[in-house]
Design a protein around this motif. Structure first.
Motif, PDB file in Angstrom:
ATOM      1  N   UNK A 127      24.894 -10.728   0.163  1.00  0.00           N
ATOM      2  CA  UNK A 127      25.871  -9.863   0.819  1.00  0.00           C
ATOM      3  C   UNK A 127      25.351  -9.246   2.119  1.00  0.00           C
ATOM      4  N   UNK A 128      24.362  -9.909   2.741  1.00  0.00           N
ATOM      5  CA  UNK A 128      23.815  -9.371   3.997  1.00  0.00           C
ATOM      6  C   UNK A 128      23.125 -10.500   4.753  1.00  0.00           C
ATOM      7  N   UNK A 129      22.951 -10.336   6.065  1.00  0.00           N
ATOM      8  CA  UNK A 129      22.116 -11.275   6.824  1.00  0.00           C
ATOM      9  C   UNK A 129      20.692 -10.762   6.716  1.00  0.00           C
ATOM     10  N   UNK A 130      19.875 -11.419   5.903  1.00  0.00           N
ATOM     11  CA  UNK A 130      18.505 -10.938   5.691  1.00  0.00           C
ATOM     12  C   UNK A 130      17.593 -11.243   6.863  1.00  0.00           C
ATOM     13  N   UNK A 131      17.581 -12.501   7.281  1.00  0.00           N
ATOM     14  CA  UNK A 131      16.606 -12.936   8.285  1.00  0.00           C
ATOM     15  C   UNK A 131      16.705 -12.140   9.584  1.00  0.00           C
ATOM     16  N   UNK A 132      17.949 -11.837   9.997  1.00  0.00           N
ATOM     17  CA  UNK A 132      18.135 -11.131  11.268  1.00  0.00           C
ATOM     18  C   UNK A 132      18.207  -9.613  11.068  1.00  0.00           C
ATOM     19  N   UNK A 133      17.821  -9.188   9.876  1.00  0.00           N
ATOM     20  CA  UNK A 133      17.588  -7.783   9.558  1.00  0.00           C
ATOM     21  C   UNK A 133      18.836  -6.919   9.354  1.00  0.00           C
ATOM     22  N   UNK A 134      19.689  -7.408   8.474  1.00  0.00           N
ATOM     23  CA  UNK A 134      20.647  -6.490   7.890  1.00  0.00           C
ATOM     24  C   UNK A 134      22.025  -6.366   8.497  1.00  0.00           C
ATOM     25  N   UNK A 135      22.536  -7.452   9.134  1.00  0.00           N
ATOM     26  CA  UNK A 135      23.914  -7.367   9.636  1.00  0.00           C
ATOM     27  C   UNK A 135      24.909  -7.659   8.500  1.00  0.00           C
ATOM     28  N   UNK A 136      26.171  -7.315   8.783  1.00  0.00           N
ATOM     29  CA  UNK A 136      27.236  -7.488   7.781  1.00  0.00           C
ATOM     30  C   UNK A 136      27.464  -8.971   7.495  1.00  0.00           C
ATOM     31  N   UNK A 137      27.544  -9.318   6.217  1.00  0.00           N
ATOM     32  CA  UNK A 137      27.787 -10.721   5.856  1.00  0.00           C
ATOM     33  C   UNK A 137      29.217 -10.861   5.342  1.00  0.00           C
ATOM     34  N   UNK A 138      29.713 -12.102   5.256  1.00  0.00           N
ATOM     35  CA  UNK A 138      31.117 -12.266   4.844  1.00  0.00           C
ATOM     36  C   UNK A 138      31.377 -11.903   3.385  1.00  0.00           C
TER      37      UNK A 138
END
Ligand SMILES: Cc1ncc(C[n+]2csc(CCOP(=O)(O)OP(=O)(O)O)c2C)c(N)n1
Ligand code: SF4
Lengths: 301, 184
Positions: A127-138
């Motif tokens: 539920x998050x973009x981990x690699x790019x450090x925490x942006x909102x995921x779909x």
């Protein structure tokens, strides 16, 4: 000495490259569950291709001894399909994150499902973009606070289970590394399924994920389909169950087609054989070419 | 631990029928449990080394060595009693019995926290053996499980003693938290 029931050892499938995931990341459990499932399936590493996109979870091919392709963001599925069609004897697995699979790569999903290529797709859904450090995921819930949604997200999440069921997927399951035995069994069943198989793994991000999405919460709230009287051969029932995504954590096989049709790769092979049988022999083609003096347009005349 | 946790532990040994477990199988199972724990501690040590945390890395490495030693002793006992008789229990039949769960580890965890992870793992193993005990049919297996239960308590005491030797824990500072987002 520590072989599983068919003589293979899960350690055969783990490479010497050590994961750089954050300690506590759910992906560690997925890697261990996957290597155990592969040992049980029993195909040697050189007969397996593991393809991913880009993301923390997409690093997984490098941590196994299978052929690996850490490809381009969102493109695990087209590449995995190409590999399967070029070499149908390979056991092909695609893997990646929810961002990789449902944002940038979301357009590939309906097509791989309707084609029914024989491969397994494992999404490590955090539920998050981990690699790019925490942006909102779909797959993040409405109202989720992240660096790109500081006031809380205004978008309803994607429901991966419901989407793939609606697209017509013939094997749909969900697991969590909070139940390693269950997850490994699900992955094994998905790999053995003859056709496209989708496994959504709730694999928490300890660094940027919400506390209620961590494995501790999974262990407390987990609901296992294997422990109730659930028949996974009804698509509509599976779709009703999939509606609980984001509210309840059901694990197990949601849907398994009881009579799976031939796969796309099998049909392609059949078509290729048929075309090859009808094809003119090489000598005859050269003869026809010589008759027409090699001049363009003469054949139609 | 609650009853629910106990059941979860038993569910993590799919395919093992405790009521009909023979001493040979039980010894093999015990060896595999130690091997799984050893591997997990090695993994955790490596994770800590990757994340520049030498103190927990050293502790987890020491735990891996301990588990290996214990495993070798059990394997020796198995050899003495049953020589090379084939093994029927496999690694596929057990999950995380004495191995710490993956989510126990944290980047930049302290040595204190690492020791508490090991303590919880030893307790978990104790719960596993003590919960299985009433189901055991074979008296030899019952004896072995009772012994392993007692050993887990000794291991807990050893970890507690190590924990007591450590200086007081420091508070986490700003440097312990994640960086700002970046692009890749
Ligand atoms: C074409 C392209 N767009 C954007 C990116 C930046 N990027 C890298 S990984 C990623 C998302 C990672 O999230 P997810 O797929 O969920 O995987 P996770 O890291 O959480 O496992 C993004 C947006 C990229 N590498 N390539
Ligand atoms: S940032 Fe999140 S997803 Fe990436 S390795 Fe760390 S815990 Fe895992």
């Amino acid at each position: 000495m520590d072989a599983t029931r068919n003589g293979h050892d899960a350690r055969e499938y783990k490479s010497d490259l050590k994961p750089i995931w954050c300690p506590g990341c759910g992906d560690f459990g997925v890697l261990t569950a996957l290597t155990r499932a592969l040992a049980n399936v029993g195909r040697p590493p050189h007969e397996i291709a593991l393809v991913s996109g880009i993301g923390c979870s997409s690093r997984i091919p490098g941590y196994t001894t299978a052929y690996g392709f850490n490809s381009v963001h969102g493109r695990a599925l087209p590449i995995a399909q190409g590999i399967k069609l070029a070499n149908p004897d390979l056991l092909v697995i695609a893997a990646g994150g929810d961002g990789d699979g449902f944002s940038i790569g979301g357009g590939h999903l309906p097509h791989v499902v309707r084609r029914n290529v024989d491969l397994t797709y494992i999404v490590m859904d955090n539920q998050v973009y981990g690699l790019t450090k925490g942006q909102l995921s779909p797959t993040a819930a409405l109202g989720t606070h992240t660096v790109t949604s500081p006031e809380g997200s205004l978008e309803a999440p994607v429901n991966p289970l419901l989407y793939v069921l609606a697209y017509g997927a013939r094997f749909v399951a969900q697991g969590t590394p909070a139940d390693m035995a269950g997850l490994s069994a699900i992955l094994e069943e998905a790999i053995r399924f003859p056709g496209f198989a989708f496994v959504n793994v709730q694999s928490p991000c300890v660094t940027f994920g919400a506390p209620e999405q961590q494995l501790k919460a999974h262990k407390e709230g987990l609901k296992q389909l294997a422990k109730i009287d659930y028949d996974p051969t009804h698509r509509m029932k599976a779709m009703a169950l999939a509606q609980t995504y984001g509210r309840e954590l059901w694990t197990g096989v949601f849907y398994r087609d009881p009579s799976p049709p031939p796969t796309y790769d099998a049909l392609v092979r059949e078509r290729q054989r048929a075309l090859a049988a009808d094809a003119l022999p090489r000598e005859r083609i050269l003869e026809l070419f010589a008759q027409h003096d090699g001049e363009p347009g003469r054949a139609e005349a | 631990m609650s009853g629910q946790d106990d059941r979860t532990r038993l569910a993590a040994t799919p395919g093992i029928d405790f009521a009909h477990l023979t001493l040979r199988d039980a010894l093999d199972l015990a060896v595999l449990i130690e091997a799984e724990a050893q591997e997990r501690y090695e993994e955790l040590a490596q994770q800590m080394a990757t994340h520049d945390s030498p103190a927990p890395a050293a502790f987890f490495r020491a735990m891996a060595v301990n588990e290996a030693k214990h495993g070798a002793q059990l394997a020796e006992r198995r050899r003495a009693l049953f020589a090379d008789a084939p093994r029927t229990v496999t690694r596929a039949m057990l999950w995380d019995v004495e191995a710490p769960d993956y989510d126990e580890a944290r980047a930049f965890m302290s040595a204190h926290e690492a020791m508490r992870v090991a303590l919880r793992a030893e307790k978990k193993a104790h719960v596993f053996f003590s919960t299985a005990l009433p189901e055991i049919g074979d008296p030899g297996v019952e004896h072995l499980f009772t012994e392993l239960c007692a050993e887990e308590v000794v291991h807990q005491d050893l970890v507690k003693a190590e924990l007591a030797k450590l200086p007081p824990e420091r508070e986490a500072g700003d440097d312990d938290f994640a960086d700002e987002p970046n692009a890749q």
